[in-house]
Design an enzyme around this catalytic site. Structure first.
Site, PDB file in Angstrom:
ATOM      1  N   ARG A   1       0.809  -1.224  -0.008  1.00  0.00           N
ATOM      2  CA  ARG A   1       0.127   0.121  -0.085  1.00  0.00           C
ATOM      3  C   ARG A   1       0.848   1.239  -0.036  1.00  0.00           C
ATOM      4  O   ARG A   1       0.359   2.216  -0.448  1.00  0.00           O
ATOM      5  CB  ARG A   1      -1.057   0.098   1.260  1.00  0.00           C
ATOM      6  CG  ARG A   1      -0.426  -0.050   2.417  1.00  0.00           C
ATOM      7  CD  ARG A   1      -1.296   0.146   3.497  1.00  0.00           C
ATOM      8  NE  ARG A   1      -0.763  -0.393   4.993  1.00  0.00           N
ATOM      9  CZ  ARG A   1      -0.964   0.273   6.213  1.00  0.00           C
ATOM     10  NH1 ARG A   1      -1.812   1.430   6.143  1.00  0.00           N
ATOM     11  NH2 ARG A   1      -0.347  -0.296   7.243  1.00  0.00           N
TER      12      ARG A   1
ATOM     13  N   GLU B   1     -18.407   4.524  -1.077  1.00  0.00           N
ATOM     14  CA  GLU B   1     -17.613   3.678  -1.876  1.00  0.00           C
ATOM     15  C   GLU B   1     -18.524   3.497  -3.445  1.00  0.00           C
ATOM     16  O   GLU B   1     -17.865   3.428  -4.429  1.00  0.00           O
ATOM     17  CB  GLU B   1     -16.988   2.449  -1.471  1.00  0.00           C
ATOM     18  CG  GLU B   1     -16.021   2.369  -0.212  1.00  0.00           C
ATOM     19  CD  GLU B   1     -17.026   2.796   1.007  1.00  0.00           C
ATOM     20  OE1 GLU B   1     -18.216   2.607   1.140  1.00  0.00           O
ATOM     21  OE2 GLU B   1     -16.375   3.001   2.016  1.00  0.00           O
TER      22      GLU B   1
ATOM     23  N   PHE C   1     -14.125  -3.095   0.412  1.00  0.00           N
ATOM     24  CA  PHE C   1     -15.164  -1.948   0.052  1.00  0.00           C
ATOM     25  C   PHE C   1     -15.295  -1.666  -1.579  1.00  0.00           C
ATOM     26  O   PHE C   1     -16.270  -1.385  -1.835  1.00  0.00           O
ATOM     27  CB  PHE C   1     -15.188  -0.775   1.097  1.00  0.00           C
ATOM     28  CG  PHE C   1     -14.899  -1.113   2.541  1.00  0.00           C
ATOM     29  CD1 PHE C   1     -15.817  -1.948   2.831  1.00  0.00           C
ATOM     30  CD2 PHE C   1     -14.006  -0.676   3.432  1.00  0.00           C
ATOM     31  CE1 PHE C   1     -15.778  -2.446   4.331  1.00  0.00           C
ATOM     32  CE2 PHE C   1     -13.826  -0.955   4.504  1.00  0.00           C
ATOM     33  CZ  PHE C   1     -14.650  -1.904   5.078  1.00  0.00           C
TER      34      PHE C   1
ATOM     35  N   HIS D   1      -5.393  -3.269   1.881  1.00  0.00           N
ATOM     36  CA  HIS D   1      -5.883  -4.280   3.004  1.00  0.00           C
ATOM     37  C   HIS D   1      -6.700  -5.379   2.509  1.00  0.00           C
ATOM     38  O   HIS D   1      -7.680  -5.893   2.956  1.00  0.00           O
ATOM     39  CB  HIS D   1      -6.900  -3.369   3.873  1.00  0.00           C
ATOM     40  CG  HIS D   1      -5.917  -2.313   4.893  1.00  0.00           C
ATOM     41  ND1 HIS D   1      -5.192  -1.061   3.715  1.00  0.00           N
ATOM     42  CD2 HIS D   1      -5.900  -1.906   5.861  1.00  0.00           C
ATOM     43  CE1 HIS D   1      -4.822  -0.358   4.683  1.00  0.00           C
ATOM     44  NE2 HIS D   1      -4.804  -0.759   6.121  1.00  0.00           N
TER      45      HIS D   1
ATOM     46  N   ARG E   1      -1.629  -4.414   3.706  1.00  0.00           N
ATOM     47  CA  ARG E   1      -1.465  -3.728   4.764  1.00  0.00           C
ATOM     48  C   ARG E   1      -0.094  -3.851   5.402  1.00  0.00           C
ATOM     49  O   ARG E   1       0.480  -2.961   5.590  1.00  0.00           O
ATOM     50  CB  ARG E   1      -2.597  -3.720   5.830  1.00  0.00           C
ATOM     51  CG  ARG E   1      -2.305  -2.993   7.079  1.00  0.00           C
ATOM     52  CD  ARG E   1      -3.309  -3.282   7.987  1.00  0.00           C
ATOM     53  NE  ARG E   1      -3.075  -2.517   9.247  1.00  0.00           N
ATOM     54  CZ  ARG E   1      -2.290  -2.891  10.294  1.00  0.00           C
ATOM     55  NH1 ARG E   1      -2.175  -4.224  10.434  1.00  0.00           N
ATOM     56  NH2 ARG E   1      -2.352  -2.025  11.321  1.00  0.00           N
TER      57      ARG E   1
END
Lengths: 280, 315
Positions: free
Chosen positions: B10, B58, B83, B109, B167
């Site tokens: 990330r 989202e 999401f 994530h 992550r």
């Protein structure tokens, strides 16, 4: 609005309605009710308001139209055809295998369609993205979105409304086609979205209530929207579902039902008479 | 032995977007109130005028990204995998996939290594969801070097791309001087004739380690890194499957619908008689705990690969 323009728009809107009946009859499916309620507004937009060029449908500075209530594609197709984006004869291919005229608008197939739509609640978000793009690049086109009054039950509409207001998208004008009916019946009974105007006001929109079949009011509202700075505009248009065809008016059952041969003949006769009266 | 540098992919995502801010004037970045976590805050700091926070919404973010792309921008829409691919699946499918718009979805994530946040935030279904959308490219980079290259490749490619990031900080094993990313092409990290290990994302480092451990046991394993799950490098996989006769797939994702299933389909459809063992999350949810511990608990370590390889080879 001057009387010549009003007469021309009335004639065109009548032809658009005939295109809706023609298309859905040939397809033996589709959504005539909401198409007929939206016909006057779409006609006004494409024939009087929007900067579009049928010869150059993708020109970068064009105004954009997103049919968030994508199921009334028959009205959009008829409007685009009469505006010269593709042959009117093609309306008869609606929903058929091999046709460009999909059940819901497909921007990849049909010249003049700025966004694919059909899944309710999504078009207004795309319209926000287009309006935001104009703000980022300094382009001065405007973005028009049309929503159904049932459609605004979708939560995404209000996510988008927050976005439009937060980013001060004054180049965005959404219209709610408030014909009062959705598939399962009266919107008040299914899941009331009222008061629609107060909701959009609370979300930071400049709100205008109009009669969606009165060209004077339609024009005044869209002209007013162009003058609003710092916030998006929502036009709440009171309309009649099935407008122009006597037996379809205010009937939820005509949301997603095509006219049979007999009903087609009656509808075309009625619209033909209206057209003849207008052309006198 | 020198300490191996560890970077979360990330971070690579955010850092590369920040670099691209100056290089690609029509690149815009969207986030849904997670800029600190997805690391798009780095882009925001570099180019605040082209950073669009959409708030915790989202579905709308994906639609806005579609509209931006329709108007000629190159949007990177960012959120957690859960999401981006999960909650907003239908917006991704209908507003981005169907019109084949030039939207990049940066999903961080992913997988169980999210750790302490637990099952609600540990998405092990995103690869499966995204690969079913016609025309969607799915990329799952393995380390910092590959992630940076993948973001650049996605920005150059015209069409929708789903990028999957982690992550947790993970070893940087690729050499930035020599690494070359080619969309849709797998990378053979170690040649071998006894068994093939096909790994993706954070599992590639484990597979490399397993290759060394197997070598010590006298097992010659071919190690393949599949960073692009769709389109899949079927040629490379089928060649390895037919030459080694045994395949292990490993992914930090459900074994349903992910890399393992894609490899099985490729092998079967090409008529290669080959046993495939799918390692991953086996039809269960994750739970809270340190990300690294969860990887161990779910049996996704080099030692587990070695164990499966030995079983396969009857050793």
């Amino acid at each position: 609005m001057n009387s010549n323009l009003k007469k021309e728009l009335s004639i065109t809107a009548c032809k658009v309605r005939m295109g809706v009946i023609e298309g859905t009859h040939c397809a033996k499916s589709g959504h005539p009710g909401g198409s007929l309620s939206a016909a006057d507004i779409m006609t006004y937009l494409y024939f009087s308001q929007m900067n579009v060029d049928p010869q150059n449908p993708n020109k970068p500075d064009r105004d954009r139209f997103v049919l968030s209530k994508g199921h009334v594609a028959p009205a959009l197709y008829a409007t685009l055809a009469h505006r010269g984006f593709f042959p009117v004869e093609e309306l008869k291919t609606l929903r058929k295998i091999g046709s460009r005229l999909q059940g819901h608008p497909d921007m990849k197939k049909i010249p003049g369609v700025d966004m694919s739509s059909g899944s309710l609640g999504q078009g207004i978000s795309a319209a926000c993205g287009m309006a935001k793009a104009a703000k980022l690049t300094g382009a001065d086109y405007r973005v028009y979105a049309m929503l159904g009054d049932g459609e605004i039950q979708e939560g995404q509409v209000w996510e988008a409304a927050m976005f439009a207001s937060h980013y001060q998208l004054d180049n965005l004008c959404v219209l709610v086609d408030n014909n009062g009916l959705q598939i399962d019946g009266n919107i008040k009974d299914v899941m009331s979205p009222y008061p629609i105007d107060k909701k959009f006001e609370a979300f930071g929109f400049h709100v205008i209530n109009i009669d969606g079949h009165d060209f004077d009011q339609i024009e005044a509202a869209y002209k007013e929207a162009c003058t609003v700075k710092g916030k998006p505009t929502a036009i709440i248009a009171k309309t009649v579902k099935g407008k122009g065809v006597s037996f379809m008016e205010n009937q939820a059952s005509w949301h997603g039902t095509a006219p049979n041969d007999e009903q087609y003949e009656i509808a075309m006769k009625e619209l033909g008479e209206q057209l003849a009266a207008l052309e006198k | 032995m020198a300490e191996i540098k560890k970077v979360a992919t990330r971070d690579s995502y955010g850092a590369t977007l920040a670099e691209l801010a100056a290089e690609i004037p029509n690149l815009v970045v969207l986030d849904a109130d997670l800029a600190g976590a997805t690391k798009t805050a780095k882009f925001k700091a570099a180019c605040p005028e082209r950073f669009i926070d959409c708030g915790i919404a989202e579905g709308n973010m994906m639609g806005v990204a579609a509209g931006l792309a329709a108007a000629g921008m190159i949007p990177f829409a960012s959120s957690f995998a859960m999401f981006a691919a999960g909650r907003a699946f239908e917006q991704v499918r209908n507003s981005i996939g169907y019109p084949h718009l030039n939207v990049k979805i940066g999903a961080t994530h992913a997988g169980i290594s999210v750790g302490e946040d637990g099952a609600t935030h540990q998405c092990c279904e995103d690869i499966a969801l995204m690969r079913t959308i016609p025309g969607m490219v799915v990329i799952n980079p393995a380390d910092d070097v590959e992630a940076r290259a993948a973001v650049r490749a996605a920005a150059q490619y015209v069409g929708p791309v789903y990028l999957r990031f982690g992550r947790m900080a993970v070893p940087v094993f690729n050499d930035p001087e020599t690494y070359h990313f080619e969309l849709g092409k797998g990378i053979v990290l170690r040649e071998g004739k006894d068994v093939t290990v096909v790994a993706t994302g954070l599992m590639v480092a484990e597979a490399i380690e397993a290759g060394k451990m197997l070598e010590e046991k006298g097992i010659d394993a071919r190690i393949i890194n599949i960073h692009t799950i769709k389109p899949l490098d079927e040629e490379l996989i089928c060649k390895a499957a037919s030459e080694t006769g045994k395949v292990i797939t490993i992914e930090e994702h459900s074994v349903i619908g992910g890399l393992g299933d894609a490899v099985c389909a490729a092998v079967c459809e090409n008529g290669i008689g080959c046993k495939v063992v799918k390692m991953g999350v086996h039809d269960e949810f994750g739970h809270s705990g340190p990300g690294g511990d969860l990887i161990t608990e779910f049996g996704l370590r080099a030692a587990n690969i070695v164990e499966e390889a030995c079983k396969l080879l009857g050793k």
